[in-house]
Design a protein around this motif. Structure first.
Motif, PDB file in Angstrom:
ATOM      1  N   GLY A 165      81.206  32.048  70.171  1.00 10.90           N
ATOM      2  CA  GLY A 165      81.789  30.712  70.181  1.00 10.90           C
ATOM      3  C   GLY A 165      80.699  29.661  70.362  1.00 10.90           C
ATOM      4  N   GLU A 166      81.052  28.410  70.108  1.00 14.42           N
ATOM      5  CA  GLU A 166      80.044  27.351  70.181  1.00 14.42           C
ATOM      6  C   GLU A 166      79.451  27.206  71.577  1.00 14.42           C
ATOM      7  N   HIS A 167      80.234  27.567  72.596  1.00 15.74           N
ATOM      8  CA  HIS A 167      79.698  27.442  73.958  1.00 15.74           C
ATOM      9  C   HIS A 167      78.509  28.374  74.178  1.00 15.74           C
ATOM     10  N   HIS A 168      78.433  29.451  73.384  1.00 17.43           N
ATOM     11  CA  HIS A 168      77.286  30.362  73.508  1.00 17.43           C
ATOM     12  C   HIS A 168      75.993  29.656  73.101  1.00 17.43           C
ATOM     13  N   PRO A 172      72.397  27.079  77.425  1.00 14.37           N
ATOM     14  CA  PRO A 172      71.149  27.853  77.339  1.00 14.37           C
ATOM     15  C   PRO A 172      71.186  29.147  78.142  1.00 14.37           C
ATOM     16  N   ALA A 173      71.806  29.112  79.321  1.00 16.49           N
ATOM     17  CA  ALA A 173      71.866  30.320  80.144  1.00 16.49           C
ATOM     18  C   ALA A 173      72.699  31.406  79.460  1.00 16.49           C
ATOM     19  N   GLN A 174      73.819  31.002  78.856  1.00 14.54           N
ATOM     20  CA  GLN A 174      74.661  31.962  78.153  1.00 14.54           C
ATOM     21  C   GLN A 174      73.940  32.526  76.936  1.00 14.54           C
ATOM     22  N   ILE A 179      71.196  37.152  74.253  1.00  9.41           N
ATOM     23  CA  ILE A 179      70.000  37.765  73.655  1.00  9.41           C
ATOM     24  C   ILE A 179      69.602  39.019  74.428  1.00  9.41           C
ATOM     25  N   GLU A 180      69.594  38.918  75.750  1.00  9.22           N
ATOM     26  CA  GLU A 180      69.242  40.067  76.579  1.00  9.22           C
ATOM     27  C   GLU A 180      70.247  41.207  76.413  1.00  9.22           C
ATOM     28  N   ARG A 181      71.524  40.867  76.336  1.00 11.23           N
ATOM     29  CA  ARG A 181      72.581  41.861  76.138  1.00 11.23           C
ATOM     30  C   ARG A 181      72.369  42.617  74.837  1.00 11.23           C
TER      31      ARG A 181
END
Length: 227
Positions: A165-168, A172-174, A179-181
Motif C-alpha cells: 500500500g502507499e503507506h509502505h 521510511p521506517a515501514q 526491505i529487510e523482511r
C-alpha cells in the motif's frame, strides 16, 4: 432500512424500506444503533454487488484478529464474524435476491485477509486459472524463529506475494522493514513478488497474472498442478 416481517415496510424520504425474516441474532447494537449482523448484511449485499466485490466484502468480515486497524471509526473487533456464520446465513436465507451470487462467493471467501487489495490480488490470480495461494501464514526459519508473514504465498514453491500500500512508501521506517523482511526471505531461497495498486488496474491485470505464472513455472509448477 430493514424491519421484521411483522412490521409495516419503512417509509421515509431518502430511505429504501425492506422487510425480512429477522431472528434475534440477526440484529446487533453498534454505537447505540440497531443494525443487522455482519453475516446478514453480507447476504443482503449479494443482490447489488459484483461477485468480486461480494467476495472482498466477505473477506473483510473474516479478517484476522490482529489485522491492521480499519480506517474510520469502527467499534467492532476483527473478525466481525466466522465463515461458519456466513455459511449458515446463506443456507437459511433461501428466498433472498442474489442468493446464487452469495452461494458462488462462499467458495471464494478466505479468512485471515488484511485488506481489500489483497483480496483483489488473490481473485486476479484465481480468474487467471492459477492455483490459490495461502493467506497470511508465518514462515519460520530452521530454528523456529518467525521470519515473515507474506500477504500471499506458495509455501512448497517458496514464492511470497506482498501487496504494498502507499503507506509502505510514505513511511521510511515501514519501507526499511519491508526491505529487510524481503531480504530475509530471499536468503532462505524464496522468490518475493511485490505488487501495488497499479498492478490491479484493468489494463495491467493480464501482466500481473503473467508475473505470478512465470514465477510458478520457474519453480517447476505446470498448468493443472496444485502449488
Amino acid at each position: 432500512m430493514t424491519r421484521p416481517l411483522r412490521y409495516s415496510q419503512p417509509r421515509r424520504n431518502g430511505v429504501v424500506g425492506h422487510n425480512a425474516a429477522l431472528q434475534q441474532a440477526d440484529v446487533i447494537r453498534s454505537k447505540g444503533l440497531l443494525v443487522t449482523s455482519p453475516a446478514f448484511t453480507w447476504t443482503d449485499l449479494a443482490s447489488v454487488l459484483s461477485l468480486d466485490d461480494l467476495v472482498i466484502a466477505g473477506d473483510s468480515l473474516l479478517r484476522r484478529q490482529d489485522a491492521p486497524q480499519r480506517g474510520g471509526c469502527f467499534p467492532m473487533p476483527d473478525p466481525l464474524c466466522q465463515l461458519s456464520e456466513v455459511r449458515e446465513m446463506v443456507a437459511r436465507r433461501t428466498g433472498i435476491r442474489g442468493r446464487s451470487a452469495a452461494v458462488a462467493a462462499l467458495d471464494l471467501l478466505r479468512a485471515g485477509v488484511d485488506s481489500a487489495p489483497e483480496s483483489r490480488l488473490r481473485l486476479l490470480i484465481h480468474h487467471a486459472g492459477l492455483p490459490g495461494p495461502e493467506i497470511n501464514q508465518w514462515i519460520t526459519g530452521s530454528d523456529g524463529r518467525a521470519i515473515s508473514c507474506p500477504d500471499l504465498q506458495y509455501r512448497r514453491l517458496r514464492i511470497a506475494l506482498e501487496y504494498e500500500g502507499e503507506h509502505h512508501l510514505l513511511d521510511p521506517a515501514q519501507w526499511h522493514r519491508d526491505i529487510e523482511r524481503d531480504e530475509r526471505l530471499r536468503q532462505l531461497g524464496w522468490v518475493v513478488l511485490r505488487f501495488t495498486k497499479q498492478h490491479l488496474r484493468p489494463e495491467n491485470r493480464a501482466g500481473t497474472a503473467e508475473k505470478v505464472r512465470f514465477a510458478l513455472s520457474a519453480r517447476g509448477w505446470q498448468p493443472g498442478w496444485p502449488a
